[in-house]
Design a protein around this motif. Structure first.
Motif, PDB file in Angstrom:
ATOM      1  N   PRO A 112       2.749   7.648 -19.830  1.00 35.35           N
ATOM      2  CA  PRO A 112       2.295   6.856 -18.053  1.00 35.35           C
ATOM      3  C   PRO A 112       2.661   7.846 -17.030  1.00 35.35           C
ATOM      4  O   PRO A 112       1.630   7.953 -16.035  1.00 35.35           O
ATOM      5  CB  PRO A 112       3.898   6.277 -18.171  1.00 35.35           C
ATOM      6  CG  PRO A 112       3.995   5.612 -19.549  1.00 35.35           C
ATOM      7  CD  PRO A 112       3.512   7.591 -20.145  1.00 35.35           C
ATOM      8  N   PHE A 113       3.313   8.777 -17.073  1.00 40.88           N
ATOM      9  CA  PHE A 113       3.271   9.781 -15.871  1.00 40.88           C
ATOM     10  C   PHE A 113       1.981  10.900 -15.741  1.00 40.88           C
ATOM     11  O   PHE A 113       1.623  11.186 -14.772  1.00 40.88           O
ATOM     12  CB  PHE A 113       4.259  10.784 -15.927  1.00 40.88           C
ATOM     13  CG  PHE A 113       5.742   9.570 -16.335  1.00 40.88           C
ATOM     14  CD1 PHE A 113       6.301   8.914 -15.458  1.00 40.88           C
ATOM     15  CD2 PHE A 113       6.383  10.014 -17.185  1.00 40.88           C
ATOM     16  CE1 PHE A 113       7.764   8.639 -15.338  1.00 40.88           C
ATOM     17  CE2 PHE A 113       7.490   9.418 -18.199  1.00 40.88           C
ATOM     18  CZ  PHE A 113       7.649   8.604 -16.823  1.00 40.88           C
ATOM     19  N   GLU A 114       1.242  10.833 -16.705  1.00 38.08           N
ATOM     20  CA  GLU A 114      -0.020  12.142 -16.847  1.00 38.08           C
ATOM     21  C   GLU A 114      -1.173  10.798 -16.227  1.00 38.08           C
ATOM     22  O   GLU A 114      -2.060  11.159 -15.765  1.00 38.08           O
ATOM     23  CB  GLU A 114      -0.239  12.493 -18.223  1.00 38.08           C
ATOM     24  CG  GLU A 114      -1.873  13.699 -18.399  1.00 38.08           C
ATOM     25  CD  GLU A 114      -0.545  15.018 -18.059  1.00 38.08           C
ATOM     26  OE1 GLU A 114      -1.812  15.240 -17.311  1.00 38.08           O
ATOM     27  OE2 GLU A 114      -0.036  15.037 -18.025  1.00 38.08           O
ATOM     28  N   ILE A 115      -1.044   9.242 -16.605  1.00 35.55           N
ATOM     29  CA  ILE A 115      -2.192   8.675 -16.341  1.00 35.55           C
ATOM     30  C   ILE A 115      -2.314   8.753 -15.380  1.00 35.55           C
ATOM     31  O   ILE A 115      -3.121   8.806 -14.487  1.00 35.55           O
ATOM     32  CB  ILE A 115      -2.730   7.553 -17.155  1.00 35.55           C
ATOM     33  CG1 ILE A 115      -2.476   8.688 -18.446  1.00 35.55           C
ATOM     34  CG2 ILE A 115      -3.222   6.137 -16.454  1.00 35.55           C
ATOM     35  CD1 ILE A 115      -2.314   6.651 -19.810  1.00 35.55           C
ATOM     36  N   GLU A 116      -0.682   7.718 -14.709  1.00 33.15           N
ATOM     37  CA  GLU A 116      -0.762   8.081 -13.159  1.00 33.15           C
ATOM     38  C   GLU A 116      -1.122   9.102 -12.287  1.00 33.15           C
ATOM     39  O   GLU A 116      -1.784   9.199 -11.136  1.00 33.15           O
ATOM     40  CB  GLU A 116       0.136   7.363 -12.925  1.00 33.15           C
ATOM     41  CG  GLU A 116       0.476   5.774 -13.700  1.00 33.15           C
ATOM     42  CD  GLU A 116       1.780   5.618 -12.473  1.00 33.15           C
ATOM     43  OE1 GLU A 116       3.261   5.756 -12.757  1.00 33.15           O
ATOM     44  OE2 GLU A 116       1.931   3.697 -12.581  1.00 33.15           O
ATOM     45  N   SER A 117      -0.800  10.331 -12.531  1.00 39.20           N
ATOM     46  CA  SER A 117      -0.471  11.467 -11.551  1.00 39.20           C
ATOM     47  C   SER A 117      -2.474  11.608 -11.253  1.00 39.20           C
ATOM     48  O   SER A 117      -3.414  12.441 -10.154  1.00 39.20           O
ATOM     49  CB  SER A 117      -0.591  12.480 -12.321  1.00 39.20           C
ATOM     50  OG  SER A 117      -0.311  13.972 -11.600  1.00 39.20           O
ATOM     51  N   THR A 118      -3.285  11.221 -12.851  1.00 38.58           N
ATOM     52  CA  THR A 118      -4.280  12.028 -13.703  1.00 38.58           C
ATOM     53  C   THR A 118      -5.023  10.466 -11.784  1.00 38.58           C
ATOM     54  O   THR A 118      -6.402  10.795 -11.166  1.00 38.58           O
ATOM     55  CB  THR A 118      -4.934  11.556 -14.175  1.00 38.58           C
ATOM     56  OG1 THR A 118      -4.465  12.625 -14.903  1.00 38.58           O
ATOM     57  CG2 THR A 118      -6.943  12.244 -14.042  1.00 38.58           C
ATOM     58  N   TYR A 119      -5.210   9.459 -12.281  1.00 42.48           N
ATOM     59  CA  TYR A 119      -5.505   8.612 -11.340  1.00 42.48           C
ATOM     60  C   TYR A 119      -5.015   9.143  -9.563  1.00 42.48           C
ATOM     61  O   TYR A 119      -6.739   8.268  -8.850  1.00 42.48           O
ATOM     62  CB  TYR A 119      -4.786   7.116 -11.807  1.00 42.48           C
ATOM     63  CG  TYR A 119      -4.984   5.982 -11.407  1.00 42.48           C
ATOM     64  CD1 TYR A 119      -6.147   5.270 -11.362  1.00 42.48           C
ATOM     65  CD2 TYR A 119      -4.324   5.141  -9.946  1.00 42.48           C
ATOM     66  CE1 TYR A 119      -7.079   3.476 -10.513  1.00 42.48           C
ATOM     67  CE2 TYR A 119      -5.206   4.485  -9.405  1.00 42.48           C
ATOM     68  CZ  TYR A 119      -6.369   3.492  -9.656  1.00 42.48           C
ATOM     69  OH  TYR A 119      -6.657   2.534  -9.382  1.00 42.48           O
ATOM     70  N   GLN A 120      -4.365   9.021  -9.257  1.00 47.14           N
ATOM     71  CA  GLN A 120      -4.190   9.664  -8.376  1.00 47.14           C
ATOM     72  C   GLN A 120      -5.226  10.311  -7.316  1.00 47.14           C
ATOM     73  O   GLN A 120      -5.178  10.223  -6.539  1.00 47.14           O
ATOM     74  CB  GLN A 120      -2.883  10.124  -7.610  1.00 47.14           C
ATOM     75  CG  GLN A 120      -1.927   8.749  -8.008  1.00 47.14           C
ATOM     76  CD  GLN A 120      -1.538   7.409  -7.303  1.00 47.14           C
ATOM     77  OE1 GLN A 120      -2.243   7.460  -5.606  1.00 47.14           O
ATOM     78  NE2 GLN A 120      -1.493   5.934  -8.154  1.00 47.14           N
ATOM     79  N   LYS A 121      -5.690  11.588  -8.194  1.00 49.01           N
ATOM     80  CA  LYS A 121      -6.433  12.375  -7.555  1.00 49.01           C
ATOM     81  C   LYS A 121      -7.866  11.643  -7.412  1.00 49.01           C
ATOM     82  O   LYS A 121      -8.289  12.360  -6.603  1.00 49.01           O
ATOM     83  CB  LYS A 121      -6.345  13.467  -8.665  1.00 49.01           C
ATOM     84  CG  LYS A 121      -5.283  14.496  -8.875  1.00 49.01           C
ATOM     85  CD  LYS A 121      -5.442  15.086 -10.287  1.00 49.01           C
ATOM     86  CE  LYS A 121      -4.013  16.290 -10.541  1.00 49.01           C
ATOM     87  NZ  LYS A 121      -4.366  16.433 -11.847  1.00 49.01           N
ATOM     88  N   TYR A 122      -7.968  10.406  -7.921  1.00 48.97           N
ATOM     89  CA  TYR A 122      -9.524   9.574  -7.390  1.00 48.97           C
ATOM     90  C   TYR A 122      -9.169   9.178  -6.198  1.00 48.97           C
ATOM     91  O   TYR A 122      -8.054   7.893  -6.307  1.00 48.97           O
ATOM     92  CB  TYR A 122      -9.956   9.004  -8.727  1.00 48.97           C
ATOM     93  CG  TYR A 122     -10.074  10.593  -9.543  1.00 48.97           C
ATOM     94  CD1 TYR A 122     -11.782  10.217 -10.068  1.00 48.97           C
ATOM     95  CD2 TYR A 122      -9.022  10.754 -10.814  1.00 48.97           C
ATOM     96  CE1 TYR A 122     -12.453  11.426 -10.601  1.00 48.97           C
ATOM     97  CE2 TYR A 122      -9.695  11.544 -11.702  1.00 48.97           C
ATOM     98  CZ  TYR A 122     -11.302  11.805 -11.781  1.00 48.97           C
ATOM     99  OH  TYR A 122     -12.058  12.552 -12.769  1.00 48.97           O
ATOM    100  N   TYR A 123      -9.985   8.939  -5.636  1.00 53.86           N
ATOM    101  CA  TYR A 123      -9.833   8.476  -3.968  1.00 53.86           C
ATOM    102  C   TYR A 123     -10.559   6.936  -3.681  1.00 53.86           C
ATOM    103  O   TYR A 123     -10.807   5.817  -3.172  1.00 53.86           O
ATOM    104  CB  TYR A 123      -9.908   9.170  -3.255  1.00 53.86           C
ATOM    105  CG  TYR A 123      -8.865  10.286  -2.720  1.00 53.86           C
ATOM    106  CD1 TYR A 123      -7.621   9.665  -2.379  1.00 53.86           C
ATOM    107  CD2 TYR A 123      -9.257  11.280  -2.701  1.00 53.86           C
ATOM    108  CE1 TYR A 123      -6.341  10.601  -1.896  1.00 53.86           C
ATOM    109  CE2 TYR A 123      -8.571  12.796  -2.778  1.00 53.86           C
ATOM    110  CZ  TYR A 123      -6.867  12.216  -2.385  1.00 53.86           C
ATOM    111  OH  TYR A 123      -6.047  12.661  -2.397  1.00 53.86           O
TER     112      TYR A 123
END
Length: 244
Positions: free
Chosen positions: A175-186
């Motif tokens: 969950p943390f890895e996916i959300e962290s990566t998701y936040q890098k895309y705007y």
């Protein structure tokens, strides 16, 4: 879309119930079934942690098998968002794992025995390439695809002295890895309409592998026990034909 047992796993379970205990192919089938069960359990573990993510943002599609041109490719898990797509390669392997990226191999040590496996990084990159082709063929927007190798066994030890391991995580950290990566895309690439269209198209395009299980293990039909399972012991009575 709920993850279901692989067809080969179901076939092996049925086949073992229909083979006598002394059949020479039983050890091979049992070993294959054990690996399939371990893989399925690992994928279920991964699914649980993905389910902790907001379902209105992340949509999980498990065990997709799609066709890219003349070839089929299968992905353990695909997660669709409006910004990007995640492809997960899940490994449920006990022991100590070393990634020999120079030789494109994963090496597992368990009980002082070394065993080589296909490099999951290569596997997931091939899946990504196939998926990009599939999306292009079906005229979907050019959406980024991120890959992750997921270690689902909590006691697995990871060792690598030659390279810094990237895009690798334990299932509990998903969950943390996916959300962290998701936040890098705007930017949102998929409109709501495209998002629903893609989700439904992937589901409809899924083609699970169905093997001729007797041919796979070179078993004659005559070796298969017929009859009804005993409701108490789950065995199949062996009928004896009287000779005159």
């Amino acid at each position: 879309m709920e993850r279901t047992k692989p067809i080969k796993m179901l076939q092996n379970e049925v086949l073992l119930r229909r083979l006598v205990m002394t059949h020479p192919k039983r050890p091979v089938i049992e070993a294959d079934l054990s690996k399939l069960k371990a893989g399925f359990k690992g994928e279920q573990t991964s699914d649980y942690y993905v389910s902790l993510l907001p379902q209105n943002i992340y949509h999980l599609l498990p065990g997709l098998r799609l066709k890219d041109g003349d070839f089929y490719f299968q992905m353990d898990s695909v997660i669709i968002t409006s910004k990007l797509i995640f492809v997960l390669e899940v490994k449920n392997i006990a022991g100590t794992i070393y990634f020999d990226l120079n030789n494109d191999q994963m090496i597992r040590t368990l009980d002082e025995v070394e065993e080589g496996f296909q490099n999951p990084y290569t596997q997931v990159q091939l899946q990504k390439k196939h998926l990009k082709n599939w999306l292009h063929h079906h005229k979907f927007p050019d959406i980024p695809i991120e890959t992750l190798v997921v270690i689902s066994h909590p006691s697995t030890i990871l060792k690598n002295t030659d390279h810094k391991l990237q895009n690798l995580t334990y299932a509990s950290n998903l969950p943390f890895e996916i959300e962290s990566t998701y936040q890098k895309y705007y930017n949102k690439i998929l409109t709501k309409k495209d998002y629903l269209k893609l989700k439904n198209k992937l589901k409809r395009s899924n083609e699970p592998l169905f093997l001729d299980i007797l041919k796979t293990y070179q078993i004659n039909k005559a070796d298969i026990l017929t009859g009804v399972h005993c409701p108490e012991c789950n065995s199949i009575p062996m009928l004896r034909i009287a000779r005159h």
